[in-house]
Design a protein around this motif. Sequence first.
Motif, short mmCIF file in Angstrom:
data_model
loop_
_atom_site.label_atom_id
_atom_site.label_comp_id
_atom_site.label_asym_id
_atom_site.label_seq_id
_atom_site.Cartn_x
_atom_site.Cartn_y
_atom_site.Cartn_z
N ILE A 105 0.83 -1.20 0.00
CA ILE A 105 0.00 0.00 0.00
C ILE A 105 0.86 1.25 0.00
O ILE A 105 0.51 2.27 -0.61
CB ILE A 105 -0.97 -0.02 1.20
CG1 ILE A 105 -1.94 -1.20 1.04
CG2 ILE A 105 -1.74 1.28 1.31
CD1 ILE A 105 -2.67 -1.24 -0.29
N TRP A 106 2.02 1.19 0.65
CA TRP A 106 2.96 2.32 0.56
C TRP A 106 3.36 2.54 -0.90
O TRP A 106 3.31 3.67 -1.40
CB TRP A 106 4.20 2.03 1.40
CG TRP A 106 5.19 3.17 1.44
CD1 TRP A 106 5.26 4.14 2.39
CD2 TRP A 106 6.23 3.44 0.49
NE1 TRP A 106 6.29 5.01 2.09
CE2 TRP A 106 6.89 4.60 0.93
CE3 TRP A 106 6.66 2.82 -0.68
CZ2 TRP A 106 7.97 5.16 0.22
CZ3 TRP A 106 7.72 3.37 -1.38
CH2 TRP A 106 8.36 4.52 -0.93
N GLN A 107 3.74 1.48 -1.60
CA GLN A 107 4.17 1.61 -2.99
C GLN A 107 3.01 2.07 -3.88
O GLN A 107 3.18 2.91 -4.76
CB GLN A 107 4.72 0.29 -3.49
CG GLN A 107 5.33 0.36 -4.89
CD GLN A 107 6.54 1.27 -4.96
OE1 GLN A 107 7.52 1.04 -4.25
NE2 GLN A 107 6.49 2.31 -5.79
N GLY A 108 1.83 1.50 -3.65
CA GLY A 108 0.68 1.88 -4.45
C GLY A 108 0.28 3.33 -4.25
O GLY A 108 -0.12 4.02 -5.20
N THR A 109 0.38 3.80 -3.03
CA THR A 109 0.07 5.20 -2.75
C THR A 109 1.11 6.12 -3.37
O THR A 109 0.78 7.18 -3.91
CB THR A 109 0.00 5.44 -1.23
OG1 THR A 109 -0.94 4.53 -0.65
CG2 THR A 109 -0.44 6.87 -0.92
N LEU A 110 2.38 5.70 -3.31
CA LEU A 110 3.43 6.48 -3.98
C LEU A 110 3.15 6.57 -5.48
O LEU A 110 3.24 7.65 -6.07
CB LEU A 110 4.79 5.83 -3.74
CG LEU A 110 5.97 6.47 -4.46
CD1 LEU A 110 6.19 7.90 -4.00
CD2 LEU A 110 7.24 5.64 -4.28
#
Length: 347
Positions: A105-110
């Motif tokens: 989710i961190w990567q997807g939000t980035l």
Amino acid sequence: MRKRVRELGLNIGNMKTGPANQITDVTGVKVGHVTLKHEMDLDTVVRTGVTAVLPHEGNPFFEKVPAASFVLNGYGKTTGLVQVEELGVLESPIMLTSTFHVGDIWQGTLDYMMEQAPEIGDTTSSLNIVVGECNDSYLHTVRANAIQKHHAGEAINMASKKVEEGAVGAGCGMMCYGYKGGIGTSSRVTEMENFTIGVLVLSNFGKRNELQLVRYQAPGFDESEVPDGSIMIIVATDAPMTSRQLKRLARRATFGLARTGSHIHNGSGDIVIAFSNGFTVSHQFSGAYVEPRNMIRDDHPLMNQLFQGAIEATEEAILNSLTMAETTSGRKGRKGEELPYHLFQLQ
């Protein structure tokens, strides 16, 4: 049809609520969910999801909001709180999900935020992304990698003023006090100046004998199989508060948690993130060495009303997460039972 606690005749505290009695009563705040609920095979049961809390209707990277966090018990896997504590601002949506998928989710939000702002990491600074989690492994097969990066952007795009509660989004597979838990929300409005305090929780903690306000009902399962659990508490307000004041507000929210009966177990991650959109902090440097802002005085009686609102809204949000959650089946034949309404000890 499941009901919120007020529909059951139970009023928490004595402050008035916002129009919807949800965190989105704070102007500009929106919430979106992606709920993943299916069976991949006989041994792999997916009961998980993602929840996004947007601090205002603009781009939070370019218009940051003052923010702070408070860790009551640190058995949790969050990202971004170190920089929030250092600089006192939030510059991304607050994302909530399952423990093993904080990185996804961190990567997807980035990815999502870089699409919205091509300057990030190129002509301007990097981005601090805040992700929180709870462990839904009692009902959900966490090793299945069901959550993918794209679910982050989907949750953000789904954000609206109407907040679904219970076994939805990040709350799909969560347990609370030995019953089905998940997402809950509530709000309060100050008598002075009509500022709003809204709270959203991801509840996943506690044993049945801890829960106040309801008669004890022995579980028909082994409670020792349920992890100690956690809770993420998101506090939003439109009152102009600094990051230091927001940390004080965040601390008060934990009193609402305590009122429901939590013992704060050893393996529980109890984390509060508080923000205000009463003013924003521009990403663009104006050239001036000072930026004048209005803020509430610490010694004004209004501050106590804000504190009380955070306590009451947190308590009610947790109870709503229980009363709105439906019975949910899970892995290994397990079941998260919905809280029976007849157990409430109404005055």
